[in-house]
Design a protein around this motif. Structure first.
Motif, PDB file in Angstrom:
ATOM      1  N   GLN A   1      -7.249   9.157  -0.223  1.00  0.00           N
ATOM      2  CA  GLN A   1      -8.718   9.311  -0.297  1.00  0.00           C
ATOM      3  C   GLN A   1      -9.373   8.901   1.023  1.00  0.00           C
ATOM      4  O   GLN A   1     -10.438   9.380   1.385  1.00  0.00           O
ATOM      5  CB  GLN A   1      -9.292   8.456  -1.437  1.00  0.00           C
ATOM      6  N   ARG A   2      -8.707   7.970   1.762  1.00  0.00           N
ATOM      7  CA  ARG A   2      -9.258   7.543   3.047  1.00  0.00           C
ATOM      8  C   ARG A   2      -8.975   8.552   4.156  1.00  0.00           C
ATOM      9  O   ARG A   2      -9.269   8.299   5.323  1.00  0.00           O
ATOM     10  CB  ARG A   2      -8.676   6.187   3.439  1.00  0.00           C
TER      11      ARG A   2
ATOM     12  N   GLU B   1     -13.940  -6.264  -4.454  1.00  0.00           N
ATOM     13  CA  GLU B   1     -12.834  -5.339  -4.713  1.00  0.00           C
ATOM     14  C   GLU B   1     -11.644  -6.066  -5.319  1.00  0.00           C
ATOM     15  O   GLU B   1     -11.322  -7.182  -4.921  1.00  0.00           O
ATOM     16  CB  GLU B   1     -12.373  -4.703  -3.393  1.00  0.00           C
TER      17      GLU B   1
ATOM     18  N   ASN C   1      -1.378   2.530  -6.767  1.00  0.00           N
ATOM     19  CA  ASN C   1      -2.828   2.666  -6.548  1.00  0.00           C
ATOM     20  C   ASN C   1      -3.132   3.033  -5.100  1.00  0.00           C
ATOM     21  O   ASN C   1      -3.920   3.937  -4.823  1.00  0.00           O
ATOM     22  CB  ASN C   1      -3.552   1.347  -6.854  1.00  0.00           C
ATOM     23  N   TYR C   2      -2.488   2.298  -4.176  1.00  0.00           N
ATOM     24  CA  TYR C   2      -2.829   2.528  -2.768  1.00  0.00           C
ATOM     25  C   TYR C   2      -2.308   3.869  -2.249  1.00  0.00           C
ATOM     26  O   TYR C   2      -2.890   4.435  -1.324  1.00  0.00           O
ATOM     27  CB  TYR C   2      -2.410   1.335  -1.883  1.00  0.00           C
TER      28      TYR C   2
ATOM     29  N   GLY D   1      -6.945  -2.617  -5.551  1.00  0.00           N
ATOM     30  CA  GLY D   1      -7.761  -1.424  -5.338  1.00  0.00           C
ATOM     31  C   GLY D   1      -8.822  -1.238  -6.402  1.00  0.00           C
ATOM     32  O   GLY D   1      -8.607  -1.580  -7.570  1.00  0.00           O
ATOM     33  N   GLY D   2      -9.971  -0.725  -5.993  1.00  0.00           N
ATOM     34  CA  GLY D   2     -11.068  -0.456  -6.939  1.00  0.00           C
ATOM     35  C   GLY D   2     -11.940  -1.691  -7.150  1.00  0.00           C
ATOM     36  O   GLY D   2     -11.643  -2.783  -6.661  1.00  0.00           O
TER      37      GLY D   2
ATOM     38  N   ILE E   1      -5.311   5.751  -2.855  1.00  0.00           N
ATOM     39  CA  ILE E   1      -6.465   5.314  -2.053  1.00  0.00           C
ATOM     40  C   ILE E   1      -6.284   5.706  -0.575  1.00  0.00           C
ATOM     41  O   ILE E   1      -7.221   6.153   0.085  1.00  0.00           O
ATOM     42  CB  ILE E   1      -6.661   3.786  -2.202  1.00  0.00           C
TER      43      ILE E   1
END
Ligand code: GLC
Length: 555
Positions: free
Chosen positions: A399-400, A149, A392-393, A153-154, A396
């Protein structure tokens, strides 16, 4: 070992995040001429070395940590003439400059990468390109070479259709990892060091330098992959070679060591190995990561903090290594907001933290604005953030399974931008930072927390920092002494240690809580420094108030 302590132990480094320090031309971004205008400020504070974050040509996708030309100044920060004037003016005040070398990766705007993309073999071999499967397409590139990773992120790989290859980026996709297994890359990097030494620079910080040596064969497992390349297989060999070819053995250098170990940091910094002078490690700044995850919050675990300091202070000393001492930098939220209580005990929280680290064995670093007690940002919306990792986070985290409100709360506690808000010079509208519109919002509390106000006040956070710096220079027990941690009850919020040199003993006690705590006996000890003035004693024992720190000395 003591000559090392003599070389490094009485120095204090000040970190300038150039974008946010001082803007001389009103474009809202700090610059080299802004730094020149504040050299007298730095001199008065008493620091010896000024680390300036990257000002090289860059598209600024990661605020300069994406370098497109290592030998030229980005116009947003000034010109080479400005740099040379800065170096001259700094030296005239007894201040050395430390440059930030980002050698793990370049920007994809760097000429090397552009020539690689154009298919030139020489430059393809400068990066970590790996062939994709036959028949791969932009639409369906298949599996990347590893499941590693990116730190932002990603997945850490980008597929390039024109080459039918993947390239590795441990950070942003526009930060391509260099291939240090290629001797030509290593020679290029040494040449960059020689170039800047030609400009009179001798101190260097090396960005995420323990990530440069990647394993052979592109392994994956169920983790995000960092154990494969942190302190990688040929890291010591490459550092020794860089130091030798670059001609910087014995200079003041520091490596930023990501997810490192004590054993490796001893090797990085023991002078017998001819690697670096000192190392940053980050374990103590993870004690508030729930389950080890930066993006899950918990209260700081003070017991863990104490044991980490003990391990690194005593362990580095025993192994002949040398620690960098710090709580904050441009990648961390402000520590007084994080480890203290700035709402009820702002002054005590802002002075407890430097008391704890400045009296340790090692070289203290001050991140701009820390000496004023600047707090985390007062941002209320994600729109106010600029940092690529934070943005980004924010996605993310949702999404979590977190709500947008929770995601904002987490980002607000952990974002790098929460430490990057501009330096507060005075109480005026833009804090004396810029005549234009600042690139990142300025905390409204700058009307009271600012350099002008604090420098005029002997009881300010600024004056306390100035005093701590002076003490390190005046007291050899601080700059050179041995260190030993004092045992306290497991659940105690107290962190205490002793420094000794010859017949001198220093005892430092820090209360990392908002409660009153019974400290240790000080008997006939003389108070060297404390953030509440005279301590409260019960018999011979100190009763520490919220976030109080005291140091007693016996001569
Ligand atoms: C270091 C820098 C950070 C940067 C990263 C990639 O951790 O301190 O700001 O984003 O390296 O260069």
């Amino acid at each position: 070992m003591n000559s090392r302590a003599r070389q490094l132990g009485n120095k204090v480094v000040y970190q300038i995040y150039i974008r946010s320090f001082c803007d001389s031309d009103g474009d809202g971004v700090g610059d080299l001429r802004g730094i020149i205008s504040k050299l007298d400020y730095l001199k008065e504070l008493g620091v010896d070395i000024v680390w300036i974050t990257p000002f090289f040509v860059s598209p600024q996708n990661d605020n300069g940590y994406d370098v497109a030309d290592y030998r030229a100044i980005d116009p947003v920060f000034g010109t080479m003439d400005d740099f040379e004037e800065l170096a001259r003016e700094a030296r005239a005040r007894g201040i050395e400059l430390m440059l930030d070398m980002v050698f793990n990766h370049t920007s994809t705007e760097h000429e090397w990468f552009k020539r690689a993309l154009a298919g030139e073999q020489k430059y393809l071999a400068y990066y970590k390109f790996v062939d994709a499967a036959e028949g791969a397409t932009a639409h369906d590139p298949g599996e990347p070479p590893t499941n590693w990773e990116s730190k932002f992120g990603g997945n850490a790989w980008v597929y390039v259709p024109s080459l039918n290859k993947w390239y590795l980026h441990l950070f942003d996709p526009t930060q391509a990892d260099l291939d240090w297994d290629n001797p030509e890359v290593r020679e290029e990097m040494a040449d960059i060091l020689r170039f800047w030494q030609g400009k009179g620079v001798s101190c260097f910080r090396f960005d995420v330098v323990n990530l440069i040596s990647k394993p052979e064969g592109w392994p994956s497992d169920e983790t995000e992959g960092k154990h494969f390349y942190s302190d990688g297989p040929r890291i010591h060999e490459y550092l020794q070679e860089m130091v030798r070819l670059g001609g910087i053995d014995g200079n003041v250098t520091v490596g930023e060591m990501s997810s490192t170990t004590l054993e490796n940091c001893i090797r990085y910094t023991n002078p017998e190995n001819h690697e670096l002078a000192m190392a940053f490690n980050f374990h103590h700044l993870k004690v508030d990561f729930a389950g080890g995850d930066k993006w899950e919050l918990k209260e700081p675990d003070i017991r863990e903090l104490r044991e980490l300091f003990r391990t690194w202070q005593e362990g580095m000393t025993a192994g002949g290594g040398w620690n960098s001492l710090f709580w904050s930098n441009h990648d961390q939220p402000r520590p007084n907001s994080r480890f203290g209580d700035t709402e009820h005990h702002w002054y005590a929280s802002s002075t407890l933290l430097p008391t704890a680290t400045h009296l340790m064995r090692g070289t203290p670093y001050i991140f701009q604005g820390e000496e004023l007690g600047q707090t985390i940002s007062d941002f209320t919306s994600i729109e106010q953030y600029r940092d690529v990792e934070s943005l980004n986070y924010y996605q993310i985290i949702q999404q979590r399974g977190h709500t947008p409100e929770e995601a904002f709360e987490i980002v607000h506690a952990r974002s790098r931008d929460d430490g990057r808000t501009p330096m507060a010079w005075d109480a005026s509208e833009n804090a004396g930072f810029t005549a234009g519109t600042p690139w990142l919002g300025i905390n409204a509390n700058h009307v009271s927390i600012n350099a002008e106000t604090e420098m005029a006040d002997e009881g300010s956070v600024w004056s306390y920092y100035q005093h701590l710096i002076a003490l390190r220079k005046a007291e050899p027990v601080i700059s050179e002494g041995d260190v030993r941690f004092v045992d306290v009850a497991d659940e105690s919020p107290l962190i205490a240690y002793e420094r000794t040199l010859g017949g001198t003993r220093l005892l430092v006690q820090c209360n990392f809580s908002g409660d009153e705590v019974t400290g240790l006996a000080v008997g006939s000890g003389e108070l060297l420094v404390g953030n509440y003035g005279d301590p409260v004693l019960e018999g011979e024992t100190v009763l520490l108030r919220p976030y109080e720190a005291v140091a007693h000395i016996w001569r």
